[in-house]
Scaffold this motif. Structure first.
Motif, PDB file in Angstrom:
ATOM      1  N   THR A  32       0.794  -1.344  -0.022  1.00 42.35           N
ATOM      2  CA  THR A  32       0.013  -0.088  -0.106  1.00 42.35           C
ATOM      3  C   THR A  32       0.855   1.235  -0.065  1.00 42.35           C
ATOM      4  O   THR A  32       0.495   2.067  -0.859  1.00 42.35           O
ATOM      5  CB  THR A  32      -0.979  -0.277   1.260  1.00 42.35           C
ATOM      6  OG1 THR A  32      -1.673  -1.190   1.022  1.00 42.35           O
ATOM      7  CG2 THR A  32      -1.798   1.253   1.236  1.00 42.35           C
ATOM      8  N   ASP A  33       1.988   1.206   0.748  1.00 44.68           N
ATOM      9  CA  ASP A  33       2.773   2.459   0.959  1.00 44.68           C
ATOM     10  C   ASP A  33       3.420   2.518  -0.511  1.00 44.68           C
ATOM     11  O   ASP A  33       3.387   3.908  -1.086  1.00 44.68           O
ATOM     12  CB  ASP A  33       4.144   2.230   1.743  1.00 44.68           C
ATOM     13  CG  ASP A  33       3.500   2.240   3.388  1.00 44.68           C
ATOM     14  OD1 ASP A  33       2.165   2.819   3.556  1.00 44.68           O
ATOM     15  OD2 ASP A  33       4.177   1.934   4.205  1.00 44.68           O
ATOM     16  N   VAL A  34       4.123   1.568  -1.386  1.00 43.51           N
ATOM     17  CA  VAL A  34       4.385   1.749  -2.487  1.00 43.51           C
ATOM     18  C   VAL A  34       3.432   2.168  -3.659  1.00 43.51           C
ATOM     19  O   VAL A  34       4.023   3.002  -4.505  1.00 43.51           O
ATOM     20  CB  VAL A  34       5.225   0.173  -2.860  1.00 43.51           C
ATOM     21  CG1 VAL A  34       6.077   0.690  -4.251  1.00 43.51           C
ATOM     22  CG2 VAL A  34       6.484   0.289  -2.110  1.00 43.51           C
TER      23      VAL A  34
ATOM     24  N   ALA B 294      -6.180  -2.955  -2.563  1.00 45.17           N
ATOM     25  CA  ALA B 294      -7.077  -2.161  -1.871  1.00 45.17           C
ATOM     26  C   ALA B 294      -8.120  -3.053  -1.344  1.00 45.17           C
ATOM     27  O   ALA B 294      -8.751  -3.301  -0.189  1.00 45.17           O
ATOM     28  CB  ALA B 294      -7.652  -0.970  -2.352  1.00 45.17           C
ATOM     29  N   LEU B 295      -8.870  -3.772  -2.522  1.00 48.77           N
ATOM     30  CA  LEU B 295      -9.859  -4.794  -2.026  1.00 48.77           C
ATOM     31  C   LEU B 295      -9.411  -5.995  -1.401  1.00 48.77           C
ATOM     32  O   LEU B 295     -10.243  -6.382  -0.345  1.00 48.77           O
ATOM     33  CB  LEU B 295     -10.285  -5.195  -3.599  1.00 48.77           C
ATOM     34  CG  LEU B 295     -11.588  -6.397  -3.382  1.00 48.77           C
ATOM     35  CD1 LEU B 295     -12.836  -5.935  -2.571  1.00 48.77           C
ATOM     36  CD2 LEU B 295     -12.051  -7.025  -4.668  1.00 48.77           C
TER      37      LEU B 295
ATOM     38  N   LEU C 109       1.585   4.379  -8.047  1.00 53.95           N
ATOM     39  CA  LEU C 109       0.436   4.133  -8.737  1.00 53.95           C
ATOM     40  C   LEU C 109      -0.678   5.105  -8.594  1.00 53.95           C
ATOM     41  O   LEU C 109      -0.985   5.663  -7.778  1.00 53.95           O
ATOM     42  CB  LEU C 109       0.008   2.695  -8.610  1.00 53.95           C
ATOM     43  CG  LEU C 109       0.892   1.407  -8.724  1.00 53.95           C
ATOM     44  CD1 LEU C 109       0.283   0.381  -8.455  1.00 53.95           C
ATOM     45  CD2 LEU C 109       1.671   1.662 -10.292  1.00 53.95           C
ATOM     46  N   ALA C 110      -1.214   5.386 -10.130  1.00 51.04           N
ATOM     47  CA  ALA C 110      -2.810   6.031  -9.885  1.00 51.04           C
ATOM     48  C   ALA C 110      -3.717   5.303  -9.213  1.00 51.04           C
ATOM     49  O   ALA C 110      -3.616   3.979  -9.162  1.00 51.04           O
ATOM     50  CB  ALA C 110      -3.162   6.367 -11.373  1.00 51.04           C
ATOM     51  N   THR C 111      -4.784   5.909  -8.521  1.00 47.91           N
ATOM     52  CA  THR C 111      -6.027   5.360  -7.808  1.00 47.91           C
ATOM     53  C   THR C 111      -6.669   4.460  -8.617  1.00 47.91           C
ATOM     54  O   THR C 111      -7.057   3.521  -8.114  1.00 47.91           O
ATOM     55  CB  THR C 111      -6.541   6.449  -7.064  1.00 47.91           C
ATOM     56  OG1 THR C 111      -6.981   7.479  -8.110  1.00 47.91           O
ATOM     57  CG2 THR C 111      -6.049   7.210  -6.216  1.00 47.91           C
ATOM     58  N   THR C 112      -6.442   4.621 -10.008  1.00 47.92           N
ATOM     59  CA  THR C 112      -7.336   4.035 -10.894  1.00 47.92           C
ATOM     60  C   THR C 112      -6.673   2.452 -11.449  1.00 47.92           C
ATOM     61  O   THR C 112      -7.345   1.590 -12.336  1.00 47.92           O
ATOM     62  CB  THR C 112      -7.895   4.621 -12.208  1.00 47.92           C
ATOM     63  OG1 THR C 112      -6.724   5.308 -12.627  1.00 47.92           O
ATOM     64  CG2 THR C 112      -8.683   5.756 -11.635  1.00 47.92           C
ATOM     65  N   ASN C 113      -5.443   2.576 -10.973  1.00 50.30           N
ATOM     66  CA  ASN C 113      -4.431   1.471 -11.534  1.00 50.30           C
ATOM     67  C   ASN C 113      -5.024   0.077 -10.969  1.00 50.30           C
ATOM     68  O   ASN C 113      -5.355   0.089  -9.794  1.00 50.30           O
ATOM     69  CB  ASN C 113      -2.971   1.433 -10.967  1.00 50.30           C
ATOM     70  CG  ASN C 113      -2.307   0.462 -11.495  1.00 50.30           C
ATOM     71  OD1 ASN C 113      -2.377  -0.780 -11.105  1.00 50.30           O
ATOM     72  ND2 ASN C 113      -1.522   0.828 -12.260  1.00 50.30           N
ATOM     73  N   PRO C 114      -5.438  -0.808 -11.991  1.00 44.62           N
ATOM     74  CA  PRO C 114      -6.042  -2.250 -11.552  1.00 44.62           C
ATOM     75  C   PRO C 114      -5.172  -2.856 -10.535  1.00 44.62           C
ATOM     76  O   PRO C 114      -5.911  -3.609  -9.364  1.00 44.62           O
ATOM     77  CB  PRO C 114      -5.989  -2.950 -12.862  1.00 44.62           C
ATOM     78  CG  PRO C 114      -5.869  -2.115 -13.698  1.00 44.62           C
ATOM     79  CD  PRO C 114      -5.071  -0.993 -13.279  1.00 44.62           C
ATOM     80  N   ILE C 115      -3.800  -2.707 -10.349  1.00 50.61           N
ATOM     81  CA  ILE C 115      -3.153  -3.526  -9.463  1.00 50.61           C
ATOM     82  C   ILE C 115      -3.440  -2.931  -7.865  1.00 50.61           C
ATOM     83  O   ILE C 115      -3.557  -3.516  -6.983  1.00 50.61           O
ATOM     84  CB  ILE C 115      -1.682  -3.511  -9.510  1.00 50.61           C
ATOM     85  CG1 ILE C 115      -1.458  -4.294 -11.001  1.00 50.61           C
ATOM     86  CG2 ILE C 115      -0.889  -4.053  -8.461  1.00 50.61           C
ATOM     87  CD1 ILE C 115      -0.054  -4.371 -11.191  1.00 50.61           C
TER      88      ILE C 115
ATOM     89  N   VAL D  67     -10.709   1.173   4.056  1.00 51.59           N
ATOM     90  CA  VAL D  67      -9.581   0.673   3.065  1.00 51.59           C
ATOM     91  C   VAL D  67     -10.262   0.515   1.790  1.00 51.59           C
ATOM     92  O   VAL D  67      -9.746   1.033   0.683  1.00 51.59           O
ATOM     93  CB  VAL D  67      -8.907  -0.593   3.476  1.00 51.59           C
ATOM     94  CG1 VAL D  67      -8.010  -1.381   2.267  1.00 51.59           C
ATOM     95  CG2 VAL D  67      -8.101  -0.289   4.993  1.00 51.59           C
ATOM     96  N   ALA D  68     -11.508  -0.200   1.581  1.00 50.21           N
ATOM     97  CA  ALA D  68     -12.226  -0.346   0.389  1.00 50.21           C
ATOM     98  C   ALA D  68     -12.566   0.925  -0.131  1.00 50.21           C
ATOM     99  O   ALA D  68     -12.393   0.954  -1.200  1.00 50.21           O
ATOM    100  CB  ALA D  68     -13.411  -1.146   0.727  1.00 50.21           C
ATOM    101  N   LYS D  69     -12.923   1.893   0.579  1.00 45.01           N
ATOM    102  CA  LYS D  69     -13.299   3.150   0.155  1.00 45.01           C
ATOM    103  C   LYS D  69     -12.271   3.863  -0.383  1.00 45.01           C
ATOM    104  O   LYS D  69     -12.232   4.728  -1.503  1.00 45.01           O
ATOM    105  CB  LYS D  69     -14.049   4.053   1.214  1.00 45.01           C
ATOM    106  CG  LYS D  69     -15.364   3.863   1.438  1.00 45.01           C
ATOM    107  CD  LYS D  69     -15.543   4.489   2.738  1.00 45.01           C
ATOM    108  CE  LYS D  69     -17.207   3.894   3.192  1.00 45.01           C
ATOM    109  NZ  LYS D  69     -17.526   4.633   4.431  1.00 45.01           N
TER     110      LYS D  69
END
Length: 204
Positions: free
Chosen positions: A164-166, A182-183, A171-177, A202-204
């Motif tokens: 999560t830190d990295v 987050a999920l 990475l953009a908030t929309t990046n699938p990874i 976390v999910a939000k």
């Protein structure tokens, strides 16, 4: 090295063939070999490795949940604390657990000893740290309240935290990874750590 590239291509072909045949345990073997030959995996290689383990381990997780449910039902039928079916169920559950733990251990070792040290950019690093968290989480699921669960839960949380830190920095908030991370981290908070509020945040 042309020979190594040829070996990699052959292993890729065999991995895809085993995927189409739904022989995921063999697919794991091919991807393990490939990772040791060429640890700096491409995106396609990473996805094939993930698919192989997800399906093989997923089948054992489903088996474990099914056997665990039968075990709980049989415990309700105990007379004077005994049920002749329970030893057979528990032996079978142990067999499934041993397979599950062996598979999780093999991917965790590959990630920690080979793949994460070979990373040259942030995206694969986050991908692997997420996988590390996921497979420690799967080990937690089959441990109940045993001592091993706490250790695995801590290792899962450390991997998710680092990922999560990295991800937040690179990475953009929309990046699938990043979204997948987050999920899965929210699932960890909800199901393993029993932190429902943290899971929602976390999910939000």
């Amino acid at each position: 090295n042309k020979l190594t590239m040829n070996e990699v291509e052959v292993l890729m072909y065999k991995a895809k063939l085993s995927e189409q045949s739904e022989r995921f345990d063999e697919m794991i073997g091919f991807m393990q070999e490939l990772a040791k030959l060429q640890p700096d995996l491409t995106g396609e290689h990473r996805n094939l490795l993930s698919v192989a383990y997800k399906n093989s381990v997923g089948a054992r997780r489903a088996s474990w949940r099914a056997v665990h449910a039968v075990e709980q039902k049989e415990k309700e039928k105990e007379v004077d604390g005994e049920n002749p079916n329970l030893p057979h169920i528990q032996a079978y559950k142990k067999k499934v657990e041993e397979e599950l733990h062996a598979m999780c251990s093999s991917i965790l070792t590959l990630l920690q000893d080979t793949l994460i040290p070979a990373c040259t950019s942030h995206e694969p690093q986050i991908f692997y740290l997420k996988m590390l968290g996921d497979y420690y989480r799967y080990l937690c699921e089959s441990f109940g309240a045993e001592a091993g669960k706490t250790d695995y839960a801590e290792k899962a949380m450390n991997a998710y935290d680092k990922a999560t830190d990295v991800a937040t920095q690179n990475l953009a908030t929309t990046n699938p990874i990043r979204l997948g991370l987050a999920l899965n981290y929210s699932v960890f908070h909800y199901e393993i750590a029993n932190e429902q509020e943290k899971a929602c945040s976390v999910a939000k």
